[in-house]
Design an enzyme around this catalytic site. Sequence first.
Site, mmCIF file in Angstrom:
data_model
loop_
_atom_site.group_PDB
_atom_site.id
_atom_site.type_symbol
_atom_site.label_atom_id
_atom_site.label_comp_id
_atom_site.label_asym_id
_atom_site.label_seq_id
_atom_site.Cartn_x
_atom_site.Cartn_y
_atom_site.Cartn_z
ATOM 1 N N ASP A 1 17.235 1.254 -1.636
ATOM 2 C CA ASP A 1 16.609 1.173 -0.311
ATOM 3 C C ASP A 1 17.629 1.571 0.745
ATOM 4 O O ASP A 1 18.598 0.852 1.006
ATOM 5 C CB ASP A 1 16.109 -0.261 -0.072
ATOM 6 C CG ASP A 1 15.273 -0.351 1.197
ATOM 7 O OD1 ASP A 1 15.774 0.035 2.277
ATOM 8 O OD2 ASP A 1 14.111 -0.773 1.112
ATOM 9 N N THR B 1 0.822 -1.228 0.000
ATOM 10 C CA THR B 1 0.000 0.000 0.000
ATOM 11 C C THR B 1 0.849 1.267 0.000
ATOM 12 O O THR B 1 0.345 2.358 -0.270
ATOM 13 C CB THR B 1 -0.885 0.050 1.262
ATOM 14 O OG1 THR B 1 -0.005 0.154 2.410
ATOM 15 C CG2 THR B 1 -1.731 -1.204 1.391
#
Length: 209
Positions: free
Chosen positions: A200, A108
Amino acid sequence: MGRVHVLDHPLIQHKLSLVRDKETGAKEFRELVEEISLLMAYEVTRDLPLKEVEIETPVGKARTKVIFGKKLGIIPILRAGLGMVDGMLKLIPAAKVGHIGLYRDPETLEPVGYYCKLPPDVEERELIVIDPMLATGGSASAALNFIKQKGARSIKFVCLIAAPEGIERLRRDHEDVDIFVAAIDKCLNEHGYIVPGLGDAGDRLFGTK
Ligand code: PRP
Ligand code: URA
């Protein structure tokens, strides 16, 4: 509206290029993030108020200046924000450090909170919230909401790389917060990663990929 400060000092920009390079390993990555954070702390604290004091040097009396006013607090957003703490503390060693635990749900992209421990007198401190990456802005916005609920009134947000989407979100949600960034990149990809970014940040700092 909060101001956006792009810190274009050559040392910051040079080190940021090294950090972005996919060949840079975890040890060097950590060292560079710490060094960039120290350099950013220098710029972020530029407006700290000063007061005059009198001191005695070995040669005579001098009227000089010392930092005066609110105490500082540094709030890293876990986990990648931890990589910026030591660099900041090198320049502002008396700052208290609070922690906010958030991770971004990979599906999400919404932030999920799991920890919050702040200095008890947070409402009396000038707070510097740190996280290397401002992507959608969801994590930073949630962190600022947490801190404000605890009474924080004076906050700056510092990151290494931001996407335009993150800047826009943070300025919309928290117009009282100035943003300090070393670079604003092009866009987000379909996974919510900053392009070109550095990948990341948490995984590169802690070797978890
Ligand atoms: C990264 C980064 C920010 C967040 C930015 O953390 O350090 O906190 O993503 O993304 P956003 O602006 O879209 O919210 P991540 O969720 O990967 O957690 P980690 O620091 O624990 O690795
Ligand atoms: N979090 C990261 O660590 N990197 C990105 O590019 C986006 C979010």
